[in-house]
Design a protein around this motif. Structure first.
Motif, PDB file in Angstrom:
ATOM      1  N   ASN A   1       0.385   6.018  15.496  1.00 40.83           N
ATOM      2  CA  ASN A   1       0.344   5.218  16.722  1.00 40.83           C
ATOM      3  C   ASN A   1       1.334   4.056  16.666  1.00 40.83           C
ATOM      4  O   ASN A   1       1.923   3.677  17.691  1.00 40.83           O
TER       5      ASN A   1
ATOM      6  N   HIS B   1       8.279   4.118  21.999  1.00 42.44           N
ATOM      7  CA  HIS B   1       8.017   4.290  23.432  1.00 42.44           C
ATOM      8  C   HIS B   1       9.179   3.712  24.241  1.00 42.44           C
ATOM      9  O   HIS B   1       9.574   2.561  24.074  1.00 42.44           O
TER      10      HIS B   1
ATOM     11  N   ILE C   1       2.352   8.038  23.564  1.00 42.42           N
ATOM     12  CA  ILE C   1       1.184   7.242  23.939  1.00 42.42           C
ATOM     13  C   ILE C   1       0.399   6.870  22.680  1.00 42.42           C
ATOM     14  O   ILE C   1       0.710   7.329  21.575  1.00 42.42           O
ATOM     15  N   GLN C   2      -0.606   6.033  22.878  1.00 34.78           N
ATOM     16  CA  GLN C   2      -1.539   5.754  21.799  1.00 34.78           C
ATOM     17  C   GLN C   2      -2.567   6.882  21.765  1.00 34.78           C
ATOM     18  O   GLN C   2      -3.339   7.075  22.702  1.00 34.78           O
ATOM     19  N   PHE C   3      -2.519   7.612  20.676  1.00 36.43           N
ATOM     20  CA  PHE C   3      -3.305   8.845  20.559  1.00 36.43           C
ATOM     21  C   PHE C   3      -4.652   8.540  19.904  1.00 36.43           C
ATOM     22  O   PHE C   3      -4.717   7.732  18.976  1.00 36.43           O
TER      23      PHE C   3
ATOM     24  N   SER D   1      -5.549  10.195  23.813  1.00 38.90           N
ATOM     25  CA  SER D   1      -5.590   9.653  25.173  1.00 38.90           C
ATOM     26  C   SER D   1      -7.036   9.583  25.665  1.00 38.90           C
ATOM     27  O   SER D   1      -7.959  10.140  25.060  1.00 38.90           O
ATOM     28  N   LYS D   2      -7.194   8.907  26.786  1.00 42.46           N
ATOM     29  CA  LYS D   2      -8.527   8.767  27.373  1.00 42.46           C
ATOM     30  C   LYS D   2      -9.082  10.113  27.784  1.00 42.46           C
ATOM     31  O   LYS D   2     -10.295  10.367  27.689  1.00 42.46           O
ATOM     32  N   ASN D   3      -8.208  11.002  28.218  1.00 45.00           N
ATOM     33  CA  ASN D   3      -8.663  12.327  28.639  1.00 45.00           C
ATOM     34  C   ASN D   3      -9.152  13.151  27.457  1.00 45.00           C
ATOM     35  O   ASN D   3     -10.120  13.909  27.578  1.00 45.00           O
TER      36      ASN D   3
END
Length: 291
Positions: free
Chosen positions: A101, A108, A120-122, A124-126
């Motif tokens: 991260n 990025h 992204i910061q892994f 993700s929200k999903n």
């Protein structure tokens, strides 16, 4: 080495929108995460079988083999802050996640970032809604997610050589650019081949130097033998000439004459002793009454 490297590189999970995006770095990070998770699971399955220090192996690969020197420098700086707790099976999983991260945050917006797969910061929200609450991570949930996401059961096998068309269709990118060779892989291949050639050259030079040193040692030994034999011959000739110069006319040497004189003196002494014993003592012996 060249004959074992494929002429065509096809990525499945790490295929980028163009050949110069994702690919090798993505595959490398995926492999590293899989190794740390596998070590963790192995340690839990058999606590007595302590897994090897995975982070040390990863550090060694990055230091000596990874082709991006700037990336290596950044990674080794993060390695300097590894604690003993990070080298445990659980700590290794979490440390590598944090390091990944940090790398994503640093890169990025960089020119190496795939616009269709931004860094992204892994996770993700999903992927993991419970892993993060705003900017705060839940380490327990992250660990649970990583152990599941990079588990052995989630590894998708690639089709074998008999189904190359299926592999080609799976690895095609959005721009249909998968026929090109991956830029990162080409760079890594180039660096690997250069290292292999360098190692082979060093090994060949080392063997050649050993041969030269061995021949030099043999030459010195032969020279010493020749010198020693030459001195030996000179000593023999010198002794022969000296002995020859002192040989008398009858064929006796100086040593022979010394031995003869010594023997002569001993014989003379023996005769004198016998003479004294038999003649002189008898002459002066007193007469008895019967004389």
């Amino acid at each position: 080495m060249e004959e074992f490297l494929p002429e065509r590189i096809e990525w499945v999970g790490c295929a980028g929108s163009e050949a110069r995006f994702r690919g090798y770095p993505c595959g490398m990070w995926t492999l590293f995460h899989t190794l740390t998770v596998a070590a963790y699971q192995k340690g839990r399955a058999n606590p007595k079988d302590v897994p090897l220090d995975v982070l040390s192996a990863i550090q060694g690969y990055m230091k000596y083999f990874f082709g991006c020197q700037i990336c290596v420098e950044h990674f080794l700086k993060m390695v300097d802050f590894i604690t003993p707790d990070d080298r445990t099976p659980e700590g290794a999983v979490m440390w590598l996640w944090r390091a990944h991260n940090m790398a994503n945050k640093r890169l990025h917006g960089d020119q190496s970032e795939d616009p269709k797969h931004p860094k992204i910061q892994f996770p993700s929200k999903n992927l993991c809604p419970e892993c993060r609450n705003g900017d705060n991570w839940s380490n327990d949930k992250v660990l649970e997610f990583l152990l599941s996401f990079y588990a052995r059961l989630n590894i998708v096998p690639v089709a074998d050589d008999s189904n190359e068309e299926e592999v080609g269709r799976t690895s095609k990118s959005a721009d249909n650019d998968s026929n090109k060779l991956d830029w990162w892989e080409l760079q890594q291949r180039k660096n690997d081949l250069e290292k292999i050639r360098s190692l082979r050259q060093q090994k060949s030079e080392k063997r050649q130097n050993k041969k030269v040193e061995k021949l030099a040692k043999l030459s010195v030994i032969d020279k010493n033998i020749d010198l020693h034999y030459g001195h030996f011959k000179n000593d023999r000739n010198r002794g022969y000439n000296e002995n020859k110069s002192i040989i008398f006319g009858w064929g006796f040497s100086n040593l022979d004459m010394s031995m003869c004189v010594t023997f002569y003196v001993l014989c003379t002494l023996m005769i004198m002793v016998l003479y004294y014993h038999f003649i002189v003592r008898r002459k002066y012996r007193p007469c008895s009454v019967f004389c």
